[in-house]
Structure formats: C-alpha cells, structure tokens
Design an enzyme around this catalytic site. Structure first.
Site, PDB file in Angstrom:
ATOM      1  N   ASN A  51       4.338   6.964   3.736  1.00 49.90           N
ATOM      2  CA  ASN A  51       4.926   5.638   3.909  1.00 49.90           C
ATOM      3  C   ASN A  51       4.374   4.644   2.890  1.00 49.90           C
ATOM      4  OD1 ASN A  51       6.599   6.077   6.255  1.00 49.90           O
ATOM      5  ND2 ASN A  51       4.708   6.241   7.441  1.00 49.90           N
ATOM      6  N   ILE A  52       5.180   3.623   2.609  1.00 47.73           N
ATOM      7  CA  ILE A  52       4.743   2.482   1.816  1.00 47.73           C
ATOM      8  C   ILE A  52       4.656   1.298   2.767  1.00 47.73           C
ATOM      9  CG2 ILE A  52       5.281   0.940  -0.120  1.00 47.73           C
ATOM     10  CD1 ILE A  52       7.030   3.244  -1.248  1.00 47.73           C
ATOM     11  N   VAL A  53       3.439   0.785   2.944  1.00 54.31           N
ATOM     12  CA  VAL A  53       3.235  -0.352   3.839  1.00 54.31           C
ATOM     13  C   VAL A  53       3.407  -1.635   3.027  1.00 54.31           C
ATOM     14  CG1 VAL A  53       1.637  -1.521   5.404  1.00 54.31           C
ATOM     15  CG2 VAL A  53       1.665   0.973   5.287  1.00 54.31           C
ATOM     16  N   ASN A  81       1.307   8.640   0.758  1.00 50.84           N
ATOM     17  CA  ASN A  81       2.115   9.826   0.503  1.00 50.84           C
ATOM     18  C   ASN A  81       3.350   9.908   1.397  1.00 50.84           C
ATOM     19  OD1 ASN A  81       0.555  11.521  -1.525  1.00 50.84           O
ATOM     20  ND2 ASN A  81      -1.037  11.065  -0.035  1.00 50.84           N
ATOM     21  N   ASP A 129      -7.013   3.224  -1.337  1.00 53.36           N
ATOM     22  CA  ASP A 129      -6.797   2.745   0.025  1.00 53.36           C
ATOM     23  C   ASP A 129      -8.095   2.722   0.818  1.00 53.36           C
ATOM     24  OD1 ASP A 129      -6.841   5.533  -0.160  1.00 53.36           O
ATOM     25  OD2 ASP A 129      -5.476   5.817   1.533  1.00 53.36           O
ATOM     26  N   ASP A 146       0.857  -1.183   0.000  1.00 53.04           N
ATOM     27  CA  ASP A 146       0.000   0.000   0.000  1.00 53.04           C
ATOM     28  C   ASP A 146       0.891   1.230   0.000  1.00 53.04           C
ATOM     29  OD1 ASP A 146      -2.201   1.796   0.366  1.00 53.04           O
ATOM     30  OD2 ASP A 146      -1.623   1.923   2.480  1.00 53.04           O
ATOM     31  N   ASP A 203      -8.744   5.598   8.956  1.00 50.71           N
ATOM     32  CA  ASP A 203      -7.374   5.302   8.508  1.00 50.71           C
ATOM     33  C   ASP A 203      -6.538   6.556   8.717  1.00 50.71           C
ATOM     34  OD1 ASP A 203      -5.023   4.533   7.276  1.00 50.71           O
ATOM     35  OD2 ASP A 203      -6.018   3.507   5.623  1.00 50.71           O
ATOM     36  N   THR A 215      -0.982  10.187   6.328  1.00 49.86           N
ATOM     37  CA  THR A 215      -0.724  11.583   5.980  1.00 49.86           C
ATOM     38  C   THR A 215      -2.006  12.392   6.122  1.00 49.86           C
ATOM     39  OG1 THR A 215       0.949  10.843   4.409  1.00 49.86           O
ATOM     40  CG2 THR A 215       0.184  13.115   4.206  1.00 49.86           C
TER      41      THR A 215
END
Length: 267
Positions: free
Chosen positions: A24-26, A22, A122, A19, A142, A145
């Site tokens: 973090n990349i999970v 803006n 998302d 996922d 959720d 950002t």
C-alpha cells in the site's frame, strides 16, 4: 520544492506526506496541530504517473483539501522503481516534486547499525516520530507487508530491530501451499481453539502473530535491561495489538508525523 514559497519561513503549514510500501501507499495531509486524513492506495507497478496523480487529486478532493494550502510534500519509499512515478504525480498536482527520504537527508537520529544506509526509510521515519512522542527507550512495531520491530535506546539512538513476515504474507503462503486451506479474511477470532478450518486458520495467524510479537518484546526488554515504551503502527497493527499481552499504544499516523518532522529539518 517551490522557488519563491511564501510559506518557507515561520511555522509549517500543511504538507502532503506519502509512505510507499510494497502493498500500500499511505497518503496523508498533516501539520503541527493535526493529521487531516490518512488514506491508502494499492501499490501498482503498472500505473503511470498520471494515474497516480488522478488518485492523489481525488483523495485531496474527497477530504476538501485545497492544494494552495499545501506548503510542500515528502515521500518515504521502500519501492525505488516507483519513486519517479510518484514524484512526477505529486508535481502534476502541486507543481513541485516531493522531498525524498534517503541518504543524506537530516533525521536528527544516530543510526547504530552495521550499514545505516540499508535500513528501511520507513523504519527510520517511524523512529523519528516515536522518540518525540513517547518516552525512550521505545520499540516501534510496524505491521505491513513485512512486520518490523525497531528499537531506539534511552539516548535516542536507533540500535536495530527485527523483520518478520507480515500477516498477509503468512496467510497467503499458507493458503497457496496447502491445497485444502482457503483464502480467508483477517477477522479477530472469538476463541483461540477453533471449531472449523477457517476459525483455526484465523486463530493461528492472529494469535500466532500476537504471541510471536510478545515473545520478541520479552527478549528485547531483557537485552535492553529496562522496560521500554511500545508503539505500533501500520494498517494491520490494529488487529493484533488488542491480542498482545504487552501494553502497546496504537498510533495510525506515526509515520506521517515522522515525515513532518523530517520535512521541517530539511526544508
């Protein structure tokens, strides 16, 4: 997707779920029984696909994940300019591009919005997982950002929500616009009434966010006319959920679960 994949029939084995937000990349590996890990990378527009591939490969190695045991991959993204780099990175380590959540992909959910195509992927993925694991109607919070709050009605339709500035966005704005206010960490304050500048800022950001969420939840419940389930996810939710008055279930892997469901519907 692989050409002749021996795992294509029967139960899904492990997939790599990504996922891209803006900030973090999970990244996680998940199957129908468990989530093997959840990790975060910093979203960086300057990184090449090779650099991202090294990051992903290192994460898999840290968690002792053999790429041969990964059936497929799926990517949800709200940062389109980086889609190609992440997709290429996945191909470098797995040998195939990830499935991309976007227009035309099957979700099994009716999106009752003015323009369904503009709803963040998302938010939809979160909702897909929430209606499977929690009683409807359900509100999904959720916190990244931006803080998003999505609403799914009793019939499982996505009916809308709200988008708010995220905690760090609010905090960075406060610190940058007020010369005498420092940058601070997001620790939970022991009291609402702060005794120094830092505690006052923490209290304002943390309890202010909790109060804002509680107030919106009250209004959403009134519009729904019934009491919904409430589930929160995202890296910052664990700090705010304990401060809220409402009963909120924290589910760190909610989005990865949604990606697994969507992968299964489209493989």
């Amino acid at each position: 997707m692989r050409g002749a994949n021996p795992f294509q029939k029967g139960a899904i084995l492990m997939i790599l779920a990504i996922d891209m937000g803006n900030t973090n990349i999970v990244v996680g590996c998940i199957d129908e029984q468990q989530t093997y890990f959840v990790e975060r990378l910093t979203t960086n527009h300057n990184k090449t696909s090779t650099e991202y591939a090294i990051n992903l490969k290192n994460i898999l190695e840290i968690h002792h994940i053999d790429t041969a045991g990964i059936e497929g991959a799926i990517l949800s993204s709200v940062v389109p300019p980086l889609n190609a780099a992440i997709s290429s990175a996945v191909k470098k380590i797995l040998g195939y591009h990830p499935m991309l959540v976007g227009s035309g992909i099957k979700t099994g959910m009716n999106i009752l919005m003015d323009n369904p195509k503009t709803v963040g992927s998302d938010m939809i993925v979160d909702a897909v997982a929430a209606i499977r694991d929690y009683p409807s109607p359900v509100i999904i919070i959720d916190m990244g950002t931006a803080t998003t709050m999505s609403v799914v009605d009793r019939s499982g339709n996505y009916i809308g929500g709200v988008i708010l500035p995220g905690l760090k966005v609010s905090l960075d704005s406060l610190s940058s616009k007020a010369a005498q206010l420092p940058s601070i960490s997001l620790d939970i304050p022991k009291k609402v009434i702060g005794k120094n500048t830092i505690d006052c800022m923490r209290s304002g950001i943390m309890y202010g966010s909790a109060g804002m969420i509680d107030g919106i939840l009250d209004r959403m419940e009134a519009e729904l006319g019934e009491t919904p389930s409430i589930v929160a996810t995202g890296g910052l939710s664990r700090f705010i959920v304990p401060l809220c008055r409402h009963k909120i279930q924290y589910d760190e892997a909610l989005l990865l679960k949604g990606l697994l469901i969507i992968y299964e519907k489209n493989r």
